[in-house]
Design an enzyme around this catalytic site. Structure first.
Site, PDB file in Angstrom:
ATOM      1  N   CYS A 107       0.799  -1.233   0.000  1.00 46.90           N
ATOM      2  CA  CYS A 107       0.000   0.000   0.000  1.00 46.90           C
ATOM      3  C   CYS A 107       0.827   1.278   0.000  1.00 46.90           C
ATOM      4  O   CYS A 107       0.812   2.022  -0.975  1.00 46.90           O
ATOM      5  CB  CYS A 107      -0.926  -0.005   1.205  1.00 46.90           C
TER       6      CYS A 107
HETATM    7  N1  LIG Z   1      -2.892  -6.299   1.938  1.00 49.81           N
HETATM    8  C1  LIG Z   1      -3.341  -5.230   2.580  1.00 49.81           C
HETATM    9  O1  LIG Z   1      -3.056  -5.062   3.743  1.00 49.81           O
HETATM   10  C2  LIG Z   1      -4.245  -4.213   1.914  1.00 49.81           C
HETATM   11  C3  LIG Z   1      -4.830  -3.230   2.712  1.00 49.81           C
HETATM   12  C4  LIG Z   1      -5.673  -2.322   2.132  1.00 49.81           C
HETATM   13  C5  LIG Z   1      -5.926  -2.384   0.762  1.00 49.81           C
HETATM   14  N2  LIG Z   1      -5.329  -3.346  -0.004  1.00 49.81           N
HETATM   15  C6  LIG Z   1      -5.663  -3.355  -1.426  1.00 49.81           C
HETATM   16  O2  LIG Z   1      -6.480  -4.498  -1.683  1.00 49.81           O
HETATM   17  C7  LIG Z   1      -6.212  -5.028  -2.997  1.00 49.81           C
HETATM   18  C8  LIG Z   1      -5.840  -6.492  -2.887  1.00 49.81           C
HETATM   19  O3  LIG Z   1      -4.656  -6.612  -2.119  1.00 49.81           O
HETATM   20  P1  LIG Z   1      -4.170  -7.981  -1.497  1.00 49.81           P
HETATM   21  O4  LIG Z   1      -3.113  -7.614  -0.512  1.00 49.81           O
HETATM   22  O5  LIG Z   1      -5.301  -8.824  -1.034  1.00 49.81           O
HETATM   23  O6  LIG Z   1      -3.534  -8.670  -2.793  1.00 49.81           O
HETATM   24  P2  LIG Z   1      -3.088 -10.212  -2.952  1.00 49.81           P
HETATM   25  O7  LIG Z   1      -2.053 -10.224  -4.008  1.00 49.81           O
HETATM   26  O8  LIG Z   1      -2.777 -10.804  -1.606  1.00 49.81           O
HETATM   27  O9  LIG Z   1      -4.400 -10.940  -3.451  1.00 49.81           O
HETATM   28  C9  LIG Z   1      -4.987 -10.704  -4.673  1.00 49.81           C
HETATM   29  C10 LIG Z   1      -5.584 -11.999  -5.189  1.00 49.81           C
HETATM   30  O10 LIG Z   1      -6.262 -11.708  -6.419  1.00 49.81           O
HETATM   31  C11 LIG Z   1      -6.068 -12.812  -7.285  1.00 49.81           C
HETATM   32  N3  LIG Z   1      -6.369 -12.372  -8.644  1.00 49.81           N
HETATM   33  C12 LIG Z   1      -5.620 -11.634  -9.491  1.00 49.81           C
HETATM   34  N4  LIG Z   1      -6.281 -11.431 -10.650  1.00 49.81           N
HETATM   35  C13 LIG Z   1      -7.474 -12.063 -10.528  1.00 49.81           C
HETATM   36  C14 LIG Z   1      -8.591 -12.216 -11.373  1.00 49.81           C
HETATM   37  N5  LIG Z   1      -8.621 -11.688 -12.605  1.00 49.81           N
HETATM   38  N6  LIG Z   1      -9.638 -12.943 -10.921  1.00 49.81           N
HETATM   39  C15 LIG Z   1      -9.605 -13.502  -9.688  1.00 49.81           C
HETATM   40  N7  LIG Z   1      -8.574 -13.387  -8.843  1.00 49.81           N
HETATM   41  C16 LIG Z   1      -7.530 -12.676  -9.251  1.00 49.81           C
HETATM   42  C17 LIG Z   1      -4.644 -13.220  -7.020  1.00 49.81           C
HETATM   43  O11 LIG Z   1      -4.385 -14.545  -7.456  1.00 49.81           O
HETATM   44  C18 LIG Z   1      -4.556 -13.076  -5.500  1.00 49.81           C
HETATM   45  O12 LIG Z   1      -4.932 -14.258  -4.840  1.00 49.81           O
HETATM   46  C19 LIG Z   1      -5.115  -4.142  -3.565  1.00 49.81           C
HETATM   47  O13 LIG Z   1      -5.675  -3.140  -4.331  1.00 49.81           O
HETATM   48  C20 LIG Z   1      -4.464  -3.540  -2.328  1.00 49.81           C
HETATM   49  O14 LIG Z   1      -3.865  -2.303  -2.605  1.00 49.81           O
HETATM   50  C21 LIG Z   1      -4.508  -4.271   0.552  1.00 49.81           C
END
Ligand SMILES: NC(=O)c1ccc[n+]([C@@H]2O[C@H](COP(=O)([O-])OP(=O)(O)OC[C@H]3O[C@@H](n4cnc5c(N)ncnc54)[C@H](O)[C@@H]3O)[C@@H](O)[C@H]2O)c1
Length: 452
Positions: A290
């Site tokens: 982030c």
């Molecule tokens: N991790 C955090 O602490 C956090 C906090 C706030 C916001 N975010 C935001 O949340 C969003 C997700 O982050 P995250 O940390 O969970 O990412 P991540 O990489 O852990 O998980 C994303 C998942 O999406 C899947 N994916 C990718 N393309 C796909 C598709 N077309 N169809 C289905 N699945 C698909 C991936 O395989 C993966 O499992 C991002 O935008 C991030 O900025 C994350």
């Protein structure tokens, strides 16, 4: 007066299903954000289906396993008993009432927003959309993404010619769209996820109403804003606030070191002020998915408005420089002991981007290891959360976690991530030299410790 009096029949039915916990919830992207969200809905007895393109994740979940350290297999198994399943088959979306998108939003090689995961997901959802469904985007992104990127793909790609509901739309031929940012703080055990208020911005009042009902079922408080863009900007404001304040203390740390002051002591003292000050702490550089990434989504978008976000650029410059400061500090500390960095053995403690989590994305430790190696150091690492460090988007280290013993064999032990499990007194007593980027050794007095 009946609060639902202004709602259309389609919206009232959907809201009713949500309130009775009968609404079928789809979570797309079962990563650090999506999987815990799926479990929250499942705990509240909603029928939940998880969607992910990663078939390994899908199989693991369907076998009752977990791939995220802080989520125990028992939690997945409990959700499975509630009916939770995972799939890569998007055709199952047709049977869902609400679809929540939690896919990654990284920067590309030019440091610009990479929306390919959002656009790819939207293209996969569109053919299966049906009237009355609610689609919510949670991925962090610049203001305008939901309306300018997501909605056009959903409208163009669905077979029935459905339109996203906007004020004055045609009931019966609509689906509903909202943005609601994820605000989780990984590793923070002081605030339960359901206690973090959920900001929601719908494309129209009906979408806001449905999204608020959906999140109201698992979060104690929802905060409605006037549009998806306002909700998108809210998330960016929060992260830019952190990014800029961390840069500020990083810069003041560099000055304090030069002046012989301990910045952590100063921050603790300033924190006693009961108003107008919130503590932020310096470190070896920014990490995580982030804070190093999200602000640049806004800088990029700002250019479209002929606007330069100078605070973001300056904070980025200071924070990006911190791993180089760590490198210089290690070289200087070795030099004082008549040793060259070139040829020295350095043990890096902690490669996770922050303490007590199993997430290495954008971790400054990776940059620091590369910088040390380029300078000729022989680098090992230890991190209880990572038995190996292989290849990522920006690095290819191929290292194995070194045991936390015989620390005297290293010329320098470098604390990059201050995991709570480490016994810092033991580490200092066994080591020749400890360079501490996190003030993890605050309780120990020893000439072996160099704060940086
Ligand atoms: N991790 C955090 O602490 C956090 C906090 C706030 C916001 N975010 C935001 O949340 C969003 C997700 O982050 P995250 O940390 O969970 O990412 P991540 O990489 O852990 O998980 C994303 C998942 O999406 C899947 N994916 C990718 N393309 C796909 C598709 N077309 N169809 C289905 N699945 C698909 C991936 O395989 C993966 O499992 C991002 O935008 C991030 O900025 C994350």
């Amino acid at each position: 007066m009946n609060p639902d009096a202004g709602l259309t029949d389609q919206v009232s039915k959907c809201k009713n299903r949500i309130e009775r916990k009968q609404a079928r919830v789809a979570i797309i992207g079962l990563g650090y954000v999506g999987l815990p969200l799926a479990l929250l809905y499942s705990e509240q007895n909603f029928p939940v289906t998880g969607f992910d393109v990663d078939t390994h994740k899908v199989e693991t979940l369907n076998q009752g396993g977990s791939y995220i350290f802080r989520i125990l297999p028992a939690e997945i198994q409990a959700a499975r008993e509630q009916g939770f399943t995972a799939t890569s088959d998007y055709s199952q979306l047709a049977g869902m009432d609400a679809i929540i998108i939690c896919v990654p939003t990284p920067l590309d090689e030019y440091h610009e927003p990479d929306l390919s995961y959002i656009t790819g997901t939207a293209q996969s959802i569109a053919p299966h959309l049906r009237a009355g469904q609610l689609v919510v985007l949670e991925s962090t992104t610049y203001p305008g993404t939901t309306e300018e990127v997501l909605v056009p793909i959903l409208e163009k790609g669905n077979r029935a010619g459905l339109k996203a509901a906007r004020a004055g739309g045609q009931d019966g031929q609509e689906f509903y769209v909202a943005f609601s940012p994820e605000r989780e703080d990984p590793g923070n055990t002081t605030v339960a996820r359901r206690d973090i208020p959920k900001v929601v911005g719908g494309l129209d009042a009906k979408a806001s109403e449905l999204a608020a009902a959906l999140y109201g079922a698992i979060f104690r408080r929802t905060v409605l804003v006037s549009s998806p863009a306002a909700a998108e900007m809210t998330k960016l404001l929060e992260n830019i606030y952190r990014c800029v304040n961390i840069a500020l203390v990083n810069e003041l740390k560099l000055l304090s070191l030069r002046m012989g002051l301990n910045i952590w002591e100063v921050i603790e003292a300033a924190s006693t002020k009961p108003f107008g000050f919130q503590p932020f702490y310096p470190g070896p550089g920014l990490g995580g998915h982030c804070i190093p990434v999200d602000p640049f989504y806004l800088s990029w978008k700002a250019k479209q408005w002929d606007f330069r976000t100078r605070f973001i650029e300056l904070a980025g410059e200071i924070n990006t420089n911190m791993p180089y400061h760590v490198l210089d500090s290690v070289a200087r500390a070795l030099n004082q002991r008549r040793k060259a960095l070139n040829g020295s053995r350095v043990l890096v403690l902690g490669v996770a981007y922050k303490k007590d989590i199993d997430d290495m994305r954008e971790s400054p430790a990776l940059t620091i290891i590369e910088l040390l190696q380029q300078a000729g150091a022989e680098v090992s690492y230890n991190d209880p959360y990572f038995p190996t460090v292989g290849k990522g988007r920006k690095y290819d280290l191929q290292m194995k976690c070194a045991p936390l013993k015989n620390l005297g064999q290293y010329d320098c032990v470098l604390i990059v991530t201050d995991h709570s499990d480490y016994d810092y007194a033991q580490i200092v007593s066994q080591s020749q030299l400890v360079v501490d980027t996190r003030n993890a050794t605050r309780a120990i007095t020893s000439a072996k410790i160099v704060h940086c």
